[in-house]
Design a protein around this motif. Structure first.
Motif, PDB file in Angstrom:
ATOM      1  N   GLU A   1       0.882  -0.905  -0.219  1.00 18.20           N
ATOM      2  CA  GLU A   1       0.102   0.026   0.065  1.00 18.20           C
ATOM      3  C   GLU A   1       0.809   1.401  -0.288  1.00 18.20           C
ATOM      4  OE1 GLU A   1      -3.187  -0.334   3.015  1.00 18.20           O
ATOM      5  OE2 GLU A   1      -3.714  -2.794   2.117  1.00 18.20           O
TER       6      GLU A   1
ATOM      7  N   PHE B   1      -6.300   5.697  -0.249  1.00 13.64           N
ATOM      8  CA  PHE B   1      -4.914   5.440   0.863  1.00 13.64           C
ATOM      9  C   PHE B   1      -5.468   5.507   2.043  1.00 13.64           C
ATOM     10  CE2 PHE B   1      -2.892   7.354  -3.560  1.00 13.64           C
ATOM     11  CZ  PHE B   1      -2.051   5.971  -3.615  1.00 13.64           C
TER      12      PHE B   1
ATOM     13  N   GLN C   1      -2.600  -7.722  -6.717  1.00 15.98           N
ATOM     14  CA  GLN C   1      -1.639  -6.137  -6.411  1.00 15.98           C
ATOM     15  C   GLN C   1      -1.264  -6.561  -8.452  1.00 15.98           C
ATOM     16  OE1 GLN C   1       1.492  -8.434  -4.700  1.00 15.98           O
ATOM     17  NE2 GLN C   1       1.368  -7.665  -2.820  1.00 15.98           N
TER      18      GLN C   1
ATOM     19  N   THR D   1      -8.593  -3.894  -1.156  1.00 16.01           N
ATOM     20  CA  THR D   1      -7.618  -4.953  -0.696  1.00 16.01           C
ATOM     21  C   THR D   1      -8.361  -4.969  -0.095  1.00 16.01           C
ATOM     22  OG1 THR D   1      -6.575  -3.455   0.610  1.00 16.01           O
ATOM     23  CG2 THR D   1      -5.417  -3.863  -1.622  1.00 16.01           C
TER      24      THR D   1
ATOM     25  N   LEU E   1      -7.562   1.353  -1.341  1.00  8.28           N
ATOM     26  CA  LEU E   1      -6.284   0.200  -0.750  1.00  8.28           C
ATOM     27  C   LEU E   1      -5.333   0.429   0.665  1.00  8.28           C
ATOM     28  CD1 LEU E   1      -4.112   1.507  -3.373  1.00  8.28           C
ATOM     29  CD2 LEU E   1      -4.574  -0.592  -3.298  1.00  8.28           C
ATOM     30  N   GLY E   2      -6.881  -0.435   0.938  1.00  9.68           N
ATOM     31  CA  GLY E   2      -6.977  -0.188   2.858  1.00  9.68           C
ATOM     32  C   GLY E   2      -8.185  -0.930   2.933  1.00  9.68           C
TER      33      GLY E   2
ATOM     34  N   CYS F   1       2.303   2.045  -3.955  1.00  5.71           N
ATOM     35  CA  CYS F   1       1.099   2.454  -3.829  1.00  5.71           C
ATOM     36  C   CYS F   1       0.919   3.507  -4.699  1.00  5.71           C
ATOM     37  CB  CYS F   1      -0.403   1.757  -4.219  1.00  5.71           C
ATOM     38  SG  CYS F   1      -0.138   0.493  -4.839  1.00  5.71           S
ATOM     39  N   GLN F   2       0.996   4.214  -2.930  1.00  5.64           N
ATOM     40  CA  GLN F   2       0.922   5.836  -2.759  1.00  5.64           C
ATOM     41  C   GLN F   2       2.638   6.343  -3.558  1.00  5.64           C
ATOM     42  OE1 GLN F   2       0.240   5.901   1.492  1.00  5.64           O
ATOM     43  NE2 GLN F   2       1.527   7.480   1.803  1.00  5.64           N
TER      44      GLN F   2
END
Lengths: 264, 235
Positions: B25, B153, B61, B193, B171-172, B28-29
């Protein structure tokens, strides 16, 4: 220069007033100069929990509107010389004071006291906005119930929006045996949702009811487990590193004997 | 070593080098940040090769990265190292994933600010090709509406609402309500996710979680419309 800490929750009945009273009293017991301020206008309770109801002459509305001096509105506690209470008005409502007035009172109190503990009303309306107006930091109280956690989440969002990021969490009325059986949310479950720093966990304790009715904060009761948990919270506020206490209740001799007979 | 996300050139074009020692994660950020910083160098609609070093990214992913890069206006040529096990399971068609809203040309910062409620004023936005990235937990009572693709995020808690005309990527943990393709784009997807929403909406379809079940499964899942049914599948 003192610090203004607001105790809030969103949902009612989770233990804001009890927490405010115990933290305030606990800090005073550590020799700090503390002012407790009740902003729940129309539904005042903090004075009852502190056992100071009979001493009220002036209240927060009188102070805000200039009917009395700040010093006159501060009720001296009967246990500690440096603990004061500013009660809420009972006959008015939340619109009787403004955010600016509360902020002004907080700023004036900060000159004299080490800690100003503000007891916030339930809800997210004017009363909440008044309570957080002068605050430097926030403590969010919640119970291990889905509804209380949801409201706490909402409140954390609102606090952040008002510049009170990183509030700390007090988890009240935890019942370890229910958690163990999977019938109650655990501390970790709640922290995963709320994602804020944990200040303390208070076990569900009958002594709270008794002490609240008597007007004697539990934090002073050396026998009470909830009192111990509050004393730990006070130490953490003062910057000490205190591990979370073991919430499991020691089993008595008889209970162990019964267990033996039952064969488990 | 240096940065977790960096660029390199090879015969196939620009390679996005990823250090997978970092949690996915956060990675990605960093990718979003890096692409935004390098936007003048990269230009628009660049085809990238994604190289994750020694680590093999799994299907979920890969799909997440693919959607992420597409929402930022770039394409993925292929992944390195190549996945022996296989391709992405039931991967949607390329065209399906293209955001319907392209507003990169006349980007307006003020419009973006207006899309974000005052409560979330400190979010980080990467105004690349109609995507809004919010780097924070979205809490109960907060609502983010956006004309484009929305990337969060952080966790979206129960009682929070996300509405986007494009895709929604979380994403979390997603516990709140998400409405992708809110103006009728049936190609829109919702990816999280950890998908624990009680209700999901895509275009004019609504799906709700089965009654009485509330187990968080901690597997990445993707919701999209197949044959006019809202389907949620593991990726």
């Amino acid at each position: 220069m003192g610090e203004v800490i607001v105790v809030t929750s969103g949902k009612g009945g989770v233990g804001k007033t009890t927490t405010a009273a115990n933290i305030g009293t606990g800090l005073a017991a550590q020799g700090k100069r503390v002012v407790l301020m009740d902003t729940d206008i129309g539904l005042r309770n903090l004075d009852v929990v502190m056992g100071l109801e009979n001493r009220i002459v002036y209240d927060i509305v009188d102070i805000a509107q200039g009917h009395c001096k700040l010093k006159q509105g501060m009720i001296k506690d009967k246990r500690f010389p440096e603990l004061y209470l500013i009660p809420a008005a009972q006959t008015k409502d939340k619109t009787a004071v403004t955010e600016e007035q509360v902020r002004a009172i907080c700023n004036e109190l900060k000159q004299e006291a080490d800690y100003i503990i503000v007891d916030c009303p339930a809800g997210i309306e004017q009363g909440f906005k008044n309570a957080i107006a002068g605050a430097d930091r926030a403590i969010v109280v919640t119970n291990p119930e889905v509804s209380a956690v949801r409201d706490a989440d909402r409140i954390i969002g609102l606090l952040e929006a008002h510049g009170l990021g990183n509030p700390q969490l007090v988890l009240n009325r935890v019942r370890p045996n229910m958690v163990r059986q999977g019938d109650m949310m655990s501390v970790d479950d709640i922290l995963e949702i709320l994602a804020i720093k944990l200040l303390g966990v208070i076990p569900d304790d009958d002594s709270i009811v008794i002490s609240t009715n008597r007007g004697e904060p539990t934090v002073l009761d050396q026998q009470s487990r909830a009192g111990q948990a509050y004393r730990n919270i006070v130490k953490r506020i003062l910057g000490e590193e205190v591990p979370l206490m073991n919430l499991e209740v020691e089993e008595g001799f008889f209970a162990r004997l019964m267990k033996l007979f039952k064969g488990n | 070593m240096g940065e977790a996300v960096s660029f390199k050139g090879n015969k196939d074009g620009i390679v996005l080098l990823l250090d997978c020692g970092v949690e996915f994660e956060s990675l990605c950020q960093m990718i979003v940040q890096k692409l935004w910083q390098s936007r003048s160098f990269l230009g628009e609609h660049t085809t990238l090769v994604v190289n994750s070093g020694d680590v093999c990214l799994d299907g979920g992913q890969r799909l997440a990265l693919k959607v992420l890069l597409q929402s930022l206006g770039h394409e993925v040529k292929y992944f390195l190292p190549e996945d022996s096990a296989a391709v992405l399971p039931k991967q949607p068609e390329e065209t399906e994933l293209t955001p319907s809203v392209q507003q990169a040309e006349n980007w307006n910062m003020e419009a973006l600010q207006a899309a974000v409620p005052a409560e979330l004023a400190d979010v980080a936005h990467y105004p690349a090709n109609g995507a809004l990235a919010v780097r924070k937990n979205v809490r109960s009572g907060q609502k983010i509406s956006y004309d484009g693709t929305l990337i969060i995020f952080g966790d979206v808690n129960a009682g929070a609402e996300l509405v986007a005309t494009g895709h929604i990527l979380v994403l979390g943990t997603l516990r709140g309500v998400a409405h992708a393709g809110c103006q009728g784009n049936k190609q829109a997807i919702v990816y999280a996710t950890n998908l624990c929403s009680l209700q999901l909406r895509i275009a004019d379809l609504i799906a709700r979680a089965p009654d009485g079940e509330s187990n968080e499964r901690h597997v990445p899942e993707l919701a999209r419309i197949i044959d006019n049914y809202l389907v949620i599948e593991e990726v």
